[in-house]
Design an enzyme around this catalytic site. Structure first.
Site, mmCIF file in Angstrom:
data_model
loop_
_atom_site.group_PDB
_atom_site.id
_atom_site.type_symbol
_atom_site.label_atom_id
_atom_site.label_comp_id
_atom_site.label_asym_id
_atom_site.label_seq_id
_atom_site.Cartn_x
_atom_site.Cartn_y
_atom_site.Cartn_z
ATOM 1 N N SER A 1 0.949 -1.381 0.148
ATOM 2 C CA SER A 1 0.076 0.072 0.109
ATOM 3 C C SER A 1 0.622 1.167 -0.100
ATOM 4 C CB SER A 1 -0.774 -0.221 1.204
ATOM 5 O OG SER A 1 -1.169 1.255 1.599
ATOM 6 N N LYS B 1 0.278 -3.894 4.881
ATOM 7 C CA LYS B 1 -0.533 -4.528 4.114
ATOM 8 C C LYS B 1 -0.026 -5.509 3.112
ATOM 9 C CE LYS B 1 -4.535 -3.721 2.870
ATOM 10 N NZ LYS B 1 -4.778 -2.411 2.249
ATOM 11 N N ASN C 1 -1.909 -7.196 0.159
ATOM 12 C CA ASN C 1 -3.238 -7.523 -0.581
ATOM 13 C C ASN C 1 -2.996 -8.584 -1.766
ATOM 14 O OD1 ASN C 1 -4.275 -5.038 0.588
ATOM 15 N ND2 ASN C 1 -3.216 -3.860 -0.658
ATOM 16 N N ARG D 1 -24.991 -6.444 -45.278
ATOM 17 C CA ARG D 1 -23.855 -5.791 -44.477
ATOM 18 C C ARG D 1 -24.189 -4.768 -43.630
ATOM 19 N NH1 ARG D 1 -19.648 -4.820 -48.241
ATOM 20 N NH2 ARG D 1 -19.865 -7.346 -48.189
#
Lengths: 483, 483, 483, 483
Positions: B274, B280, B282, B313
């Protein structure tokens, strides 16, 4: 994320650039610089340190390839960019480096940068919308008495004017434009710190957030790390622009069908041709608008599906949102750019319009006649009588007017002059002039309003956010220069 | 169409490159070369001309910036690319230039090139899926007896094993993999000419189409210019890969919550940190998978909304489809790449798994006990009795086993040993071993099958379709080199 | 369009009823009645005829089964309903029947009825939002000092309060509520006649439209038959309500996981149980909210994909829009109803909140400590030091505070008291109290505003639009009574 | 979830009924009955108890209003339905009641019931697709030599035949049909018990699941409670049917434009009229098909967005999926029903088709002429020459043939006869006959295959699953009878 060749045809390189690598870095660095300035102002960090940070943030041109690579490891671009800025600051002043990104978190930087990107995108879109509305207003005015047939469910209905059709297009764009511009002043700063409390700023938390918002030209706001209403509103507003541009484009493609031939895009060498058919003249700009408008709903759904931002920072929902928002803005830019191209030199065949009104035995005036008969007969009986005349006209392949003129049950209620009047499209236009006037008035109000423009302080940041180098016209090179 | 920095984190540069400018040109040129060869074979054009065309198609490196620009005017990239090829051929042999793109139309080139791009994308995805399935099969096998608590509606239910959970992940990927690979051999050549009749090829029309398909390694097919089933199937298959990868990623993110802590992504310097919080870690790779999976449904909706290809088309539906398809393939690539990263070195805390099974007073065994009591009491009465024990356990904060041991109404039907058996998670795993075996067997079948590989003839084209230069690993540079 | 049994659980019968057969007929008849009144006022039709029409429109209870059947043939319900009304009027006064639906077209009736339906839906949603906001404001206030751990990317971050989390939920709902209510006064009358010119009303065209709007309590507007901005805005506003409700529901489901256990829905006999597991207590109301929020994005995409209203009335785009809009409103109603249920009696385990803050060795305070050290060391060096302490705490499984207290490099800058302060979550809440105050103030403004309410004249029509009989509580019966 | 009146026009009451309350109960009761039978067979429960359960499951007609209400409390309909069945069994035989729902969990019942609903839906769709394909094959064959102009990007291109256009429609439907039918035999039983291990069945777990699958006519499968590939595949297959039906409907709406007038839906009293315009004849059935096809992509996105089934049972993703799947099936049914109606009695104006081919100065033959010139001049030079002729034809408003005949540079290479041949549309149809033959052959293969049909054992359950009372034709009443 396409064939890599059609981006300029089906997108909008200048709006895409607002969300591109160069601009993203500039926006994030603008955040870091402004944060340092504000913190120095509040004596949270030394003034000299702030000055160094601002200077470095203004001149840093990070190696984008390395940044992309580091983003994978870090899981977001703010972490390696802040590291690069810290390193640059340390080179100038080792002591100042400690104050970089002080008390902020990645989401603060990235979400605020996203709002700065949205701001420049809105500026681009506003300029295009103004030009388009100016042109459409003139077109509606010029054709307020050009009769043509209205078509409902794909079928000819009664008379209208080309001016009223254009006024409808104008109304659609003006409404989308108003909605978009209303967001401009509301784009919020995101500033919550690691846990959304701004705890790292201590007692000055609120002051930092408010001054920072002013400096970046964003609206002060409670942290919205997991309350994403503004992202949804922006997404819807961009999608609305696509939809509003898609309507006139749809009408142009329809009216350009050979069998209708009321509208044609301007001819130009190499434009709208076919690799196989020498005679083709395709409404290629309008088709590109339609293509943009078709891609918007899916991206919009992506944004709304990201409602479930877990707790104080989402684990996936946040990450999926930004690419979809950037795509929507780019599609809006592409839709408007190609709509301008479709309208520029649009060929309007008023004779064809008139011809279709009279074609099909003049059946398009059937409602007018039934309304002329209704006061005497009642709506239902009048319709039944006219339906009988329509059948006879079809059977005998005679114009409706002739058939009606020969019917006693009609003659009882409408003499020759009254019948002629009932069959005259220009006499059966109701409030169309008034509706055109209203549309022009609505567009004029918007045209008179000041364009969305970053505030002076913010303008500086906005300038630094847009690379000084080659502008929108050469977006591919720009990225490469930095690559 | 994002911040320009997260593409490698949230997407898949190598799969994106299959649909990028360089590859698109290569694929389109491969089509033109093969067309000339086939036509020479059928004596529709001179052999020498074909040789020149093939040679030029193999060496032409068009100026991509100019091509992008010309695409806007022409409304598709095939027209300017064919012009560039014609010019190049004319330089070698003026007479041969007349045979370039003979009887084909832009959509033939572009749709066939899209199928070639899809083919290489499937090859990339297949390779990743094989690696993933190999790893998951080993993981499921290794943990077939690692007990953990199953969780339903977010709440602890009864016992299961980590191996069975992984087997479920494996089943999901194998099913998506099979569906994807089944499309590989069915990717069709598009060849219809200007009006979908192949009229320009005269009596040899069918022969041209069939030989061309063989040469490009695509399936022969009636023209599908406006019947887009294959595009929808591809889109759904790519989206399915995203969804199947998203399921294990979701479980990893959930299991990595600190309070659960059963799984954690491998730690590495700079990974999952972080910018604000030093502690942290994660689950950033799993989060990226989830972000990819969240973006797929919108792009899929775009493809399905393009059902209305007008006549022979489409005027917009065709143009909106390809970018969405390329996006889906890229998201699938990104989802798999990040899932590999999430699983590589995944930390599995079997003690935590066991702890949660016993936590909450052992209530997770309540179904087991009620089933043990049910033969005697009936399902409803047994559940009522256990529900009473659960309430008492909660009130008194005593383990369920203790409470049950103290209840006479339980003791009547279950003695101590029987109760202990009823409370043993490893004795209450039903068919889980069998389900794991089935999953491993399913994966083994797929692993044993030959990987999708272009046929020898087609391989040549596939090789020429992939630029000789820097491969997938350096996609950004590659584009720039040509820019 | 579900299992036919879960509608009340996953939807909102009362909001669905606003768009149902009974209400649709009432709204369309209200249009026809008001149209006649206005036309009599302008002397376009006789006063006596208008009175008969109004009377019949007020009392007609059409046979819904027959109406459904006739809708297939006619392709819209307005045609057979107008026929039924004409027949009913003719029974009273043959002469008056001729003036029914005078000069209007089906789309006028149907689109205006859709706006009346949206109006009553907004009234329902507004009432629920008010109750929810009232409750959330009280909850946020009560828990402004209840500390808990913030969670980012699914991982524990630093301290926050439960009050601030609730304030975020409140902010999300207030923003969606404001956006929704802002549309209430802008819901426009659709009145354009067959071709969008109101030609059938002659010189009184504008007057008819304006008076009619007033009488129905709708906003006067240029015809918007093919400019669908308002439908898109409504769709986005309903979807926004779903998303805003989905956020707190997501947090509740997450916090109710056994391992977290900070929140639990109220227990009630038969609520949230399992057919197999006696101990389960599932957060079933929050789950229903999430299910509603997940279904909204697809319906929203449908509405935005209907941008291409051909010419003066769409051939399909119009028909696909209304069901999607009704679905969105119903999902919004369901999301709010179930969110109320989830919050009603919500169990808040403040001890568990506190426990998680202290758990994991107190690592959640790592940012606080690094900010306390940063003035002396700089942000980067402080983070490095704390990261070192975090590693040591993890290795030795000792609380972070203990580790820090034992590190000289920490002691140099923070004495015991300063370290204790740095480790106190309640001392590290930044601007959270202020953010809560702002949220309460925002909610108070909205609570103080008058609720959206149809104007007196319109109220009459609104009353007649809502069937007098059994209200929302018994919607199934209501339909059956008329069936 | 619409105006409550248009369901039969824009949906498919018979397919909707497959997923409705009555059928859902029948399917769930069929599961419970079959489960008891199988368990008795394996001696897990007494034979007599099983017989009572089967008998009660076959005759129980639960009070739907009460069931709906109880579903809210319980959060799914299986819990109260099992309670009702248990009560009914207890009335007959108190002892047998204990064996109801033995070892199963709600998701087993509900997901298996969903597959039974999908099965009956596929049977309905298959029958409609067969009829449609039969009709289209005949139509393609009958019009294999009916020349008409092909249209690309909305513009006239070269010649084709109406037969080839219809063959394209047929190809699209056949492909979607094959994909749908391929799923029929793969619809899996869901049977995993509370935690996905089937632990409650002890050693007989695998046997129970396999015998149960056979008895219900579903495919044996590992539990797929959170691996939702089959739901996604079904959703995509239903959406594919919508898309494939939407293509011909789009062409019909386009061709029915008055200015084109090549196709018209059958006229019938009250069909396709307007409440305002007596002469209108709208292609209302084709429009309904388009409306269905437009709603499918959003519902499909909802299903794919539900990839994140948490752990062993989702908290919201599961709940949002089923309504979207039912909607998709119903839309597919509606699209096919209305397409049948659009084609039934379709008026084909072959003269108009021929006229458009010759209109616009015969420019549609420009590719043919340039191909005729290309062998001599080369493709580029031939196109340039024809482009010059096209310009001249437009300037002078003379037919292209005349202009070409007067150009020496043309005459050098093409004599009069060769030029006439180059201008003959019927001589420029390439492989169209062959493509038609291929389409007919593909349809014939599918027509010859046995229709999807539940196996004998399963048929019994399928019969009991479809209420004996009033069938599809009176779906509204049916629901009311039970209400």
């Amino acid at each position: 994320m396409t064939d890599g060749l059609s981006d300029d045809y089906l997108g909008s390189p200048d709006v895409a650039a607002c969300f591109g690598a160069v601009a993203s870095c500039a926006h994030m660095l603008a955040f870091e610089g402004a944060l340092a300035e504000v913190q120095a102002e509040l004596a949270l960090i030394p003034q000299a340190a702030a000055e160094t940070i601002v200077a470095c943030a203004g001149t840093l041109r990070p190696d984008l390839a390395r940044l992309r690579e580091a983003t994978v490891a870090a899981s977001n671009p703010a972490i390696p960019l802040v590291a690069a800025l810290t390193a640059a600051v340390a080179e100038s002043d080792k002591g100042a480096a400690r104050y970089v990104h002080w008390g902020a978190t990645s989401q603060d930087v990235m979400d605020s940068a996203l709002m700065l990107a949205a701001r420049t995108a809105i500026e681009h879109l506003d300029a295009r919308l103004r030009r388009l509305e100016h042109g459409l207003a003139a077109l509606a005015d010029a054709h307020r008495a050009t009769p043509m047939v209205a078509r409902t469910l794909g079928q000819q209905a009664g008379p209208t004017t080309f001016g009223l059709k254009v006024a409808g297009w104008l109304n659609g764009l003006v409404a989308a434009h108003e909605r978009l511009n209303a967001l401009y002043a509301r784009l919020p700063l995101q500033c919550g710190g690691a846990s959304g409390t701004l705890a790292a700023f201590g007692d000055d938390a609120a002051a930092v957030a408010e001054l920072l918002a002013v400096r970046l030209g964003l609206a002060p706001s409670a942290p919205w790390h997991t309350e994403r209403g503004i992202v949804r509103e922006l997404a819807a507003a961009f999608a609305d622009v696509c939809a509003a541009a898609g309507k006139p484009a749809t009408d142009i493609v329809l009216a350009a069908q050979n069998e209708i031939g009321e509208l044609a895009e301007a001819a130009a060498p190499g434009r709208g041709g076919s690799s196989a058919m020498p005679h083709k003249r395709n409404p290629v700009a309008a088709i590109a608008v339609v293509a943009c408008a078709r891609r918007a709903p899916g991206a919009l759904a992506t944004v709304y599906a990201c409602f479930d931002h877990w707790h104080e920072r989402a684990a996936g929902a946040w990450h999926a949102e930004a690419p979809a928002l950037a795509e929507l803005a780019t599609l809006a830019g592409g839709a408007l750019a190609q709509l301008e191209r479709a309208l520029d030199g649009l060929e309007i065949d008023t004779a064809a319009m008139r011809r279709h009104l009279e074609a099909d035995l003049g059946l398009g005036m059937s409602e007018a006649v039934s309304m002329a008969l209704a006061p005497a007969l009642g709506r239902a009986a009048a319709q039944a009588l006219v339906r009988q005349a329509v059948s006879r006209a079809r059977e005998q392949q005679r114009p409706l007017g002739d058939v009606l003129a020969g019917m006693d049950s009609v003659g009882e209620h409408l003499d020759g002059a009254a019948l002629a009047r009932a069959l005259d499209p220009l006499a059966y236009l109701g409030a169309s002039a008034r509706f055109i006037d209203q549309a022009l008035a609505g567009a004029a109000v918007l045209a008179g309003a000041a364009p969305p423009q970053a505030s002076p302080g913010a303008a500086a940041c906005s300038t630094s956010a847009t690379p000084a180098g080659p502008p929108a016209a050469e977006p591919h090179l720009e990225e490469e220069d930095d690559g």
